[in-house]
Scaffold this motif. Structure first.
Motif: not given
Length: 463
Positions: A28-37, A161-163, A276-284
């Motif tokens: 969930m959070l890996s998808i929400a990283f842009p929202d956290l930024v 909703y919000e993150w 690595t893929i879990a952290l950056y794949g969704p944001s990629y």
């Protein structure tokens, strides 16, 4: 083969439910990283501080709480960890300052570190060795179900909703798991070492955690590399001194167990790639290919669908031939990971990413039951929590290493976004790590043959 009762099937699902919300939180959070930024007005490099702290506290806490689990029993640690997880999720959702969010995310990591050693200790004591692969297969299937729900549910929540709503959902899921575990997990005094005196390794745990965190900052901040490296080496030195002269955190003489050490090297290489893929794949997918979060969640879903579909079969294969099953899984993961390179050249077709995550899910599902069984059966049963805590520390510290090693160059010139060039270099390194993991399977096979020959020669009658 030993039959599995209905009660044991319910028990393995109950045990796995304890980490259900934790697994969902990662996807969930890996998808929400842009929202956290955007919410905390930070960039991706600063965001990695959360990942460094979370994975380091989680990883170092595993052998720490693993040792305590061997002493007091897994049920107490399991339930305590769930309660702390619920509290930390609720508080993370209420934070408006970056520092407060980091604090409660670190608390959540400690809660996870309490739950995980308790789960593997319960499996070791509740299931015979001939069914241990089966148990881990069911365990993996339940976790895969969490990763199925996580990305899809996370994408839908973020669309509406919000993150912060993500953490309230995670807290509710953990509350259900807590109540289920309170009822179904039995009290079992034989799973404790109450007759042995256990000194809690506070100083070793704190110094090792500090050393790992500082080493991540050494990789993340090029301007102060010498300062961070010097302090990190000092903290590691204090840890080594404490291991020798005070209460040790790590199992005694674990470095003499060659099979266990080989499993530790392999799990580090494998999970460096997984994280690595879990952290950056969704944001990629979001930043480079401009996909909406709900679409990202549905594509990642295929990984978990495969996990649920074949986890039981993978567990049975692990009981029959763990090395062959694991080698096949790693080979499939190499192909799936390498396919990411094709997408860097602008190919954003849906079927390509579906194939990538299908192969990744198939490879991981085949690999993990065999990997866990080999590691667990190579250690003394009465020290399962301590040994497997170390094993899992190595497994999960890769999240912090992945964040520290790749966080500084995966971001492009446009602050707060992933770049194609940085991501492609990350994938090339990941393929190399997977090839290294495949080499450890060959070494394990060689070690198995050597031990079998020594055993046969030792039982031959003397002339």
């Amino acid at each position: 083969m030993t039959m599995i009762s209905i009660q044991q099937r319910i028990l393995i699902i109950t045990i796995a439910s304890g980490v259900f919300a934790s697994v969902m939180s990662t996807s969930m959070l890996s998808i929400a990283f842009p929202d956290l930024v955007r919410a905390f007005t930070i960039d991706y490099e600063t965001l990695q501080v959360r990942n460094i702290l979370f994975f380091t506290f989680f990883a170092v806490g595993l052998p720490f709480f693993g040792k305590i689990t061997d002493r007091v029993g897994p049920r107490v640690i399991f339930l305590t960890g769930l309660a702390l997880f619920i509290l930390s999720c609720v508080m993370s959702a209420t934070m408006t300052q970056w520092g407060g969010f980091l604090f409660f995310q670190s608390t959540q990591a400690l809660a996870d570190a309490m739950i995980v050693p308790a789960t593997v200790t319960l499996i070791r004591h509740q299931f015979p060795e001939t069914k241990m692969g089966w148990a881990f297969g069911w365990f993996s299937a339940t976790l895969a179900l969490a990763t199925i729900i996580g990305p899809a549910l996370g994408g839908l929540i973020l669309k509406t909703y919000e993150w912060t709503m993500l953490f309230y959902v995670l807290a509710f899921c953990s509350l259900i798991s807590f109540l289920f575990a309170w009822i179904r997990i039995p009290h079992n005094e034989s799973e404790t070492n109450r007759g042995e005196k256990t000194v809690i390794p506070w100083f070793s745990g704190l110094s090792l955690g500090a050393g790992m965190i500082l080493f991540q900052f050494f990789m993340l901040e090029p301007a102060r590399k010498i300062m961070w490296l010097g302090i990190a080496l000092l903290a590691i030195g204090l840890f080594l001194y404490s291991e020798k002269h005070h209460a040790p955190l790590l199992p005694k003489r674990f470095y003499r167990n060659v099979r266990f050490l080989n499993a530790c090297i392999r799990v580090f290489l494998l999970f460096m790639v997984v994280n690595t893929i879990a952290l950056y794949g969704p944001s990629y997918l979001r930043d480079v290919h401009h996909w909406p979060p709900d679409k990202v969640g549905w594509v990642i879903l295929i990984d978990s669908v495969i996990g649920v579909s074949i986890a039981s079969l993978a567990g049975k294969a692990a009981d029959r031939n763990p090395l062959l099953t694991m080698g096949t899984g790693i080979g499939i993961s190499i192909i799936g990971t390498a396919l990411f390179l094709w997408t860097v050249f602008g190919h954003s077709y849906l079927w390509i990413f579906l194939l990538i995550y299908l192969l990744s899910g198939l490879g991981s599902t085949l690999t993990m039951p065999s990997q866990n069984k080999i590691a667990m059966t190579s250690v003394p049963k009465e020290q399962t929590g301590n040994y497997m805590g170390l094993f899992q520390m190595i497994q999960f510290i890769t999240g912090a290493f992945a964040a520290g090693a790749f966080g500084s160059f995966v971001e492009g010139e446009k602050t707060g976004q992933i770049s194609s060039s940085g991501f492609s270099l990350t994938i090339l390194i990941s393929v190399g790590l997977l090839i290294g993991a495949l080499c450890t399977v060959w070494f394990d096979r060689h070690l198995t043959k050597k031990q079998a020959e020594e055993k046969r020669s030792s039982i031959q009658p003397l002339p």
